[in-house]
Write an enzyme that holds these catalytic residues in place. Sequence first.
Site, short mmCIF file in Angstrom:
data_model
loop_
_atom_site.label_atom_id
_atom_site.label_comp_id
_atom_site.label_asym_id
_atom_site.label_seq_id
_atom_site.Cartn_x
_atom_site.Cartn_y
_atom_site.Cartn_z
N TYR A 133 46.03 44.20 44.67
CA TYR A 133 45.20 44.19 43.74
C TYR A 133 45.29 45.07 42.76
O TYR A 133 45.63 44.74 41.61
CB TYR A 133 43.81 43.91 44.44
CG TYR A 133 42.94 43.78 43.41
CD1 TYR A 133 42.93 42.65 42.33
CD2 TYR A 133 41.60 44.61 43.01
CE1 TYR A 133 41.99 42.46 41.54
CE2 TYR A 133 40.40 44.31 42.14
CZ TYR A 133 40.52 43.23 41.26
OH TYR A 133 40.00 43.02 40.43
N ALA B 151 40.85 42.05 31.48
CA ALA B 151 40.21 42.54 32.42
C ALA B 151 40.96 43.11 33.55
O ALA B 151 41.65 42.62 34.24
CB ALA B 151 39.23 41.45 33.01
#
Length: 320
Positions: free
Chosen positions: A149, A117
């Site tokens: 991130y 993912a």
Amino acid sequence: MRVLITGGAGFIGSHLAEALLDAGSEVQVLDNLSTGSIENIRHLKGRSGFHYHIDSVDNEPLLAELIDAADVVFHFAAAVGVKLIVEQPVHTIETNVHGTEVVLKHANKKKKLVVVASTSEVYGKSNNVPFRETSDLVLGPTTKHRWAYACSKAIDEFLALAYWKERKLPVIIVRFFNTVGPRQTGQYGMVIPNFVRQALAGEPVTVFGDGTQSRSFTHVADVVRALTALMKEPRAVGEVINIGNTEEVTIQELADRVIRLTGSSSRVKLVPYDEAYESGFEDMPRRLPDLAKIHAMIGYEPRHTLDDILHDVIRHFRTR
Ligand code: UDP
């Protein structure tokens, strides 16, 4: 089919687990409940073929055993949510990079297919929309924690593709675009559950920045349908694939729509980014996927509109 979902008690993972059980698969969930919740999988307990382990991917002996018993691994365990990432950058980087490292290492032993993912966040603040899988990634400086991130997920992608190239480990990388639906919590900053909760409580609906930034939201049911098709598609192996929706909305318009659909008396309140996140926070103005690749590969087209998403999320909050 025997499937392992790391992060399977999370929002997307739990919907995927349910769909795979419906299709007759055996599903193992590994989740440490850091952002996932036992509530997300409570309705699956006791279903034949469903097993779960409340533990972390850091428990390598357990991880190795679960991977060994699986045909396919969905690696969804990760730190997510812009708010969480800005507040806990060390945790974000360590979780996202180390987790993928150990999953790929163990999957490689018997060459188990791993679906990794990733996120549309990797496109960063590029304004070259719509984003194609081959587009450049445009990230801000390392002093702005938000970009940790995107960077941690980009490393995950590089590593997965390296395993494919160098060691012939089959991998598929999926980039999610603002996935939304029932069971997503607003706790980690996600906008739609936050707006719906605020509107239903009659509280001010907090639009960050000036509200002109836009997003395209994807119903989790569309994402799950794409995932279950991609895992059976040989042409997806070794590829990076966008999964999203092309219906774009500004955040101001989204707030107005949530207020209208809930019949709320709430007003919109503009909150500067510095106050909402941290000083100097950078947002991306637009985030829109190019879906040509996934369409060509599995005929994917999103079936749910933004209004479908909002109706489902509002119903979920009302019946909780
Ligand atoms: N946002 C907002 N109010 C909120 C939460 C988020 O205006 O209470 C904005 C956020 O600044 C961003 C957009 O909504 O521009 C989507 O935020 P989210 O965290 O859901 O996802 P992102 O696209 O940033 O990963």
